[in-house]
Design a protein around this motif. Structure first.
Motif, PDB file in Angstrom:
ATOM      1  N   ALA A 212       0.929  -1.219   0.095  1.00 45.08           N
ATOM      2  CA  ALA A 212      -0.070   0.017  -0.018  1.00 45.08           C
ATOM      3  C   ALA A 212       0.994   1.252  -0.178  1.00 45.08           C
ATOM      4  CB  ALA A 212      -0.884   0.123   1.109  1.00 45.08           C
ATOM      5  N   LEU A 213       2.115   1.207   0.284  1.00 44.69           N
ATOM      6  CA  LEU A 213       3.058   2.449   0.417  1.00 44.69           C
ATOM      7  C   LEU A 213       3.165   2.992  -1.002  1.00 44.69           C
ATOM      8  CD1 LEU A 213       6.240   1.252   2.777  1.00 44.69           C
ATOM      9  CD2 LEU A 213       4.213   2.915   3.215  1.00 44.69           C
ATOM     10  N   PRO A 214       3.120   4.318  -1.131  1.00 45.81           N
ATOM     11  CA  PRO A 214       2.974   4.987  -2.527  1.00 45.81           C
ATOM     12  C   PRO A 214       4.170   4.755  -3.127  1.00 45.81           C
ATOM     13  CG  PRO A 214       3.226   6.521  -0.463  1.00 45.81           C
ATOM     14  CD  PRO A 214       2.898   5.214   0.038  1.00 45.81           C
ATOM     15  N   TYR A 253     -12.066  -4.620   1.501  1.00 50.18           N
ATOM     16  CA  TYR A 253     -12.642  -3.389   1.785  1.00 50.18           C
ATOM     17  C   TYR A 253     -11.446  -2.307   2.004  1.00 50.18           C
ATOM     18  CZ  TYR A 253     -16.755  -5.871   0.904  1.00 50.18           C
ATOM     19  OH  TYR A 253     -17.768  -6.840   0.306  1.00 50.18           O
ATOM     20  N   THR A 254     -10.556  -2.893   2.738  1.00 57.04           N
ATOM     21  CA  THR A 254      -9.395  -2.293   3.308  1.00 57.04           C
ATOM     22  C   THR A 254      -8.522  -1.664   2.251  1.00 57.04           C
ATOM     23  OG1 THR A 254      -9.526  -3.692   5.126  1.00 57.04           O
ATOM     24  CG2 THR A 254      -7.848  -1.976   5.351  1.00 57.04           C
ATOM     25  N   TYR A 255      -8.024  -2.461   1.420  1.00 57.98           N
ATOM     26  CA  TYR A 255      -7.080  -2.209   0.326  1.00 57.98           C
ATOM     27  C   TYR A 255      -7.845  -2.463  -1.118  1.00 57.98           C
ATOM     28  CZ  TYR A 255      -3.996  -3.130   4.415  1.00 57.98           C
ATOM     29  OH  TYR A 255      -3.475  -3.248   5.400  1.00 57.98           O
ATOM     30  N   PRO A 256      -8.825  -1.669  -1.397  1.00 57.48           N
ATOM     31  CA  PRO A 256      -9.753  -2.162  -2.680  1.00 57.48           C
ATOM     32  C   PRO A 256      -8.466  -2.033  -4.034  1.00 57.48           C
ATOM     33  CG  PRO A 256     -10.419   0.035  -1.651  1.00 57.48           C
ATOM     34  CD  PRO A 256      -9.530  -0.603  -0.755  1.00 57.48           C
ATOM     35  N   ASP A 257      -7.814  -0.990  -4.027  1.00 56.56           N
ATOM     36  CA  ASP A 257      -6.908  -0.764  -5.251  1.00 56.56           C
ATOM     37  C   ASP A 257      -5.855  -1.954  -5.101  1.00 56.56           C
ATOM     38  OD1 ASP A 257      -8.489   0.904  -5.751  1.00 56.56           O
ATOM     39  OD2 ASP A 257      -7.399   2.737  -5.023  1.00 56.56           O
ATOM     40  N   LEU A 258      -5.646  -2.767  -4.320  1.00 58.90           N
ATOM     41  CA  LEU A 258      -4.645  -3.638  -4.179  1.00 58.90           C
ATOM     42  C   LEU A 258      -4.923  -5.125  -4.873  1.00 58.90           C
ATOM     43  CD1 LEU A 258      -2.464  -3.068  -0.949  1.00 58.90           C
ATOM     44  CD2 LEU A 258      -1.752  -2.442  -3.146  1.00 58.90           C
TER      45      LEU A 258
ATOM     46  N   SER B  23     -11.557   4.422  -1.126  1.00 54.57           N
ATOM     47  CA  SER B  23      -9.961   4.317  -1.603  1.00 54.57           C
ATOM     48  C   SER B  23      -8.794   3.895  -0.642  1.00 54.57           C
ATOM     49  CB  SER B  23      -9.768   5.234  -2.528  1.00 54.57           C
ATOM     50  OG  SER B  23      -8.497   5.249  -2.975  1.00 54.57           O
ATOM     51  N   GLY B  24      -8.466   2.411  -0.622  1.00 54.04           N
ATOM     52  CA  GLY B  24      -7.507   2.344   0.132  1.00 54.04           C
ATOM     53  C   GLY B  24      -6.110   2.846  -0.437  1.00 54.04           C
ATOM     54  N   LEU B  25      -5.641   2.681  -1.519  1.00 50.58           N
ATOM     55  CA  LEU B  25      -4.470   2.778  -2.300  1.00 50.58           C
ATOM     56  C   LEU B  25      -4.062   4.321  -2.062  1.00 50.58           C
ATOM     57  CD1 LEU B  25      -2.856   0.879  -3.329  1.00 50.58           C
ATOM     58  CD2 LEU B  25      -3.137   1.740  -5.672  1.00 50.58           C
ATOM     59  N   ASP B  26      -2.856   4.662  -1.994  1.00 51.20           N
ATOM     60  CA  ASP B  26      -2.333   6.101  -1.794  1.00 51.20           C
ATOM     61  C   ASP B  26      -2.592   7.001  -2.913  1.00 51.20           C
ATOM     62  OD1 ASP B  26       0.400   7.651  -1.968  1.00 51.20           O
ATOM     63  OD2 ASP B  26      -0.739   7.662   0.114  1.00 51.20           O
ATOM     64  N   LEU B  29      -0.201   7.561  -5.739  1.00 48.71           N
ATOM     65  CA  LEU B  29      -0.111   7.185  -7.148  1.00 48.71           C
ATOM     66  C   LEU B  29      -0.965   8.041  -8.067  1.00 48.71           C
ATOM     67  CD1 LEU B  29      -0.985   3.762  -5.724  1.00 48.71           C
ATOM     68  CD2 LEU B  29       1.113   4.422  -6.444  1.00 48.71           C
ATOM     69  N   HIS B 114      -7.093   7.536   3.919  1.00 47.91           N
ATOM     70  CA  HIS B 114      -5.954   6.940   3.694  1.00 47.91           C
ATOM     71  C   HIS B 114      -4.917   6.747   5.150  1.00 47.91           C
ATOM     72  CE1 HIS B 114      -3.314   4.216   1.711  1.00 47.91           C
ATOM     73  NE2 HIS B 114      -2.181   4.748   2.059  1.00 47.91           N
TER      74      HIS B 114
END
Lengths: 515, 515
Positions: A212-214, A253-258, B23-26, B29, B114
């Motif tokens: 999740a880190l940018p 739900y916590t990390y949808p984009d991952l 949105s979970g992602l940073d 990005l 985030h």
């Protein structure tokens, strides 16, 4: 040689006194000269009750200790860990569905006469004495790995002391087998103890945080979130299913984009996974996994695991069938293969003489598994010593029973009986032995295995169940899976806590804190 | 300088886009050139909602984040740990009365826009940018100590990245103060985070196992089972009480013969413990401790802690009042003193210029505590830079408000107000700031502290409670203690689990497994 003779023989050397059952402090402390006075309260064979020493606190050792009658026997347990793990629910704790504590039972709650936290380092069958190496390690990480590194007989030895027995039950179980594959011991995660489950849980959540880190690249995200499971038996399959549940029910739900970077793969060397199930049930399992996107790669051989120096926390897997290109993964869960406990190997290579005999003896070793051979009454076999390198008796050399020494669970094999190394077998053997010792007819009644069937959880409220009588799949099997484990979950405490956690996870989701 | 001006200033440099709340992602990005297209959906000041960045996930940071209206603000949290700890119940987890998870709340459950797991490493107030050091450490041990060792600015630095803010809330809390006493950092146990509680729990049970070994001498048993607590504030006193409960209710039955070796001592440099309580209540507490055999040594100064080379796992405490002879102890729990967070120290020594001004500014530092000074509206103060070594402004130099930067909790001091560094203050400040930002009247309404009283658990179902209105002691205070904490325990999940664990501990005893 009768128990009476053995016990009075020992009386000549050291005379322990009978302590009240709840006495927590070690008996050895009482071996001072002044204590001999109290020996008058003991019976003719040296003490009121025969002392049964149990090596191990797993399905075999713990199951035996809780079934043995404390009114008839003094119960002493020796084990490197002070709790029993309810292994079928371990995969659930590794993803946070269940609390770690809900799947353990502290052995001290059994009200044993004593518990020694340590490894049996050797046994003198003639003197009936066990040499114990204390486990005072502060390292609470994976005991599977700890045990591999610091197993008795290697460096970093703990303090040693001796414990006497009248009867001995060897229930030390087995270790994880890594087949000498490079990097497995160092980099793979096992799933055999609470420490293992905690490590896996932390690593999975840690990998999501890293991804999740940018500053993390998409390429590294794919590696970090590729979960590789080696071994397609029930443990590996259940862990894959539980992990998929965690991702689908909570992390989505916590990390949808991952989510687009996540993948789960089960590798196995055999042509099919879940070999103990009929084809129809195994196919059903594979169908479910396909639909959920869990990849299953059969006939794949892992050759090496090594850290990926370009992606911190990632590994590179060399797979024979994939050629030179290495597969990136964020975690490698190893759930295949068992090897004998170092104690068993040590015992099998030790030559001893029984009192009153000049014949050199050794324990009988099972040629295939390397386990200790017992008869159907679970009594450990010994054979005359042969000069050959392995101790498998030559044909015609008849094994005899080693008096007062019994073996149950994974570390043993019953002669001419073919039973799998499962919790079910260990548990039934343990109860049988305890019941027969309680009644005093262990020499008459042989052990018979009653196959209660096999169950595996497949994720998403489905499971498969197979027994000789019937087979079940889908949510009905899932209901059976949950209730069956519940009724076997041992203490009342955990009979309350396990459904409580299941309900809480269902209501509020799994806990995703990393600590 | 208005928010609109600041935000449009930033729009010129980088243009983040508004992402859906879940949105979970940073966000970072999205800072690719193609994303500028989506900027058309934002309002005149650069985006739909102002971005509030919160530093810290303790009583101040977590409390603020959950009270801030997500419809009005984009909420971003930066903290080295991904959960909030309900600290008043931490002592209970350290002895197994409560499960660790029951006193934590995962911050990701707040549905923040985030969360970055890391430390703020520096802040550019002119550019409104925070430099973040990622925390991807796999070490899950005591984060208090971890933070001391690997604090930002020292070796082992994690990857760095930047996060922009419109408004900033500094709620980073404080660190444990060891007063430079030799060996405290290395050998004492802290009690500020879940990792600390787990370490203490393991060490206590480990010491009992070591003492139970037949090879341990009585002298070493006394050392192993002497539990030294340094600091007689509520945390130290509650831990002593909980530890005594554990021993009296549970371990007494597991290790009956070891009871004669057990001792608990609380050391404090002050002439009395629990200084925040009236004499009557403090005396009541001391009476209880006397009756239970817990020793309280006031006016005792710890000078050094070092390992006892003759007794593995033991320590030697040098106490000023005890002369040359060192006191043996199996565990040293350190619960006294706070020091400023390294970030606060760093910020206070940084000189900056605000846009459109040539005056060198720096943050105002509280002379006594070293904390950041705020006004009664919780807005952080700045003062013109002076060449003097400490940055306390000379008399007559009037501090001004640093726009859009707020401070709450232990790391701040409100000018001309004297409030203790407690969870109650932090929590009330956090809620006040969030409410005022939600309403948009933070500049008008100053913070007022409402003292709800202080409570301390004394063991054996008794407690003391004191407020300006009344005082309570005994079991009635205990009932209040339990129910007060319960209603403040934050999530519904933990409102169910905490009483569940209390009931289970009461029914079945505390879990004494060591893992």
């Amino acid at each position: 040689m009768s128990n009476t003779v053995r016990a009075s023989h020992r009386l000549l050397t050291r005379s322990p006194v009978a302590l009240p059952k709840s006495s927590g402090l070690d008996r050895q402390l009482q071996y001072a000269p002044g204590c001999l006075r109290r020996a008058s309260t003991t019976t003719q064979n040296g003490r009121k009750k025969e002392r049964v020493v149990i090596l191990g606190s797993g399905w075999a050792g713990y199951g035996f200790a809780r079934s043995l009658d404390p009114k008839k026997y003094e119960r002493i347990m020796i084990s490197p860990r002070s709790y029993f793990v309810f292994t079928p629910l371990l995969a659930g704790t590794a993803v946070g569905t269940l609390e770690f504590r809900a799947v353990t039972e502290p052995v001290r709650r059994l009200g044993l006469d004593h518990f020694h936290q340590g490894w049996a380092d050797g046994i003198d069958f003639a003197r009936k004495v066990i040499r114990v190496e204390a486990n005072t390690s502060d390292d609470i990480a994976s005991r599977t790995r700890l045990a591999i590194k610091h197993r008795p007989g290697t460096a970093d030895k703990g303090a040693l002391f001796e414990v006497e027995y009248d009867k001995l039950v060897i229930a030390v179980g087995s270790y994880s087998q890594t087949f000498g594959i490079e990097g497995v011991r160092e980099h793979a995660n096992f799933l055999r103890d609470i420490g293992d489950a905690r490590k896996i849980r932390m690593k999975v959540l840690q990998n999501f945080e890293k991804a999740a880190l940018p500053i993390t690249s998409d390429e590294d995200r794919k590696k970090l979130l590729h979960f590789a499971i080696v071994g397609g038996g029930p443990t590996g399959i259940e862990y894959a299913a539980e992990l998929h549940d965690l991702i689908r029910d909570d992390l989505k739900y916590t990390y949808p984009d991952l989510m687009k970077f996540v993948s789960i793969t089960v590798y196995d060397v055999a042509p099919k996974v879940l070999p103990m199930f009929d084809k129809r049930l195994a196919d059903y399992a594979m169908d479910r996994f396909n639909r959920e996107g869990i990849k299953v790669k059969t006939q794949h051989h892992l050759m090496r695991v090594r850290p990926d120096e370009k992606c911190e926390g990632c590994f590179k897997l060399k797979i024979k069938e994939c050629g030179e290109e290495e597969i990136g993964a964020g975690i490698v869960v190893w759930s295949t293969g068992l090897m004998q406990n170092p104690l068993v190997q040590k015992l099998e290579s030790t030559v001893f003489k029984m009192p009153g005999s000049d014949t050199e003896m050794q324990l009988q070793k099972d040629a295939k598994t390397g386990g200790l051979v017992t008869d159907a009454n679970l009594r450990v076999h010994m054979v005359p010593h042969t000069a050959s390198s392995d101790s498998v008796p030559t044909q015609g050399q008849k094994p005899t029973v080693l008096p007062d020494v019994y073996g149950v669970g994974d570390c043993t094999v019953i002669a001419e009986m073919s039973l799998p190394a499962t919790a079910q077998v260990a548990s039934q053997q343990a109860v049988h032995l305890a019941k027969r010792l309680n009644k005093g007819d262990i020499d008459q009644k042989p052990f018979k295995f009653r196959n209660l069937g096999t169950m595996t959880y497949l994720g998403g409220w489905t499971a498969i169940h197979q027994s000789s009588a019937d087979e079940l799949r889908g949510w009905m099997a899932w209901v059976l899976w949950r209730t069956a484990y519940l009724t076997r979950s041992m203490s009342i405490r955990n009979k309350i806590t396990v459904p409580f956690y299941w309900a809480m996870s269902w209501l509020f989701g799994r806990d995703i804190s990393r600590f």
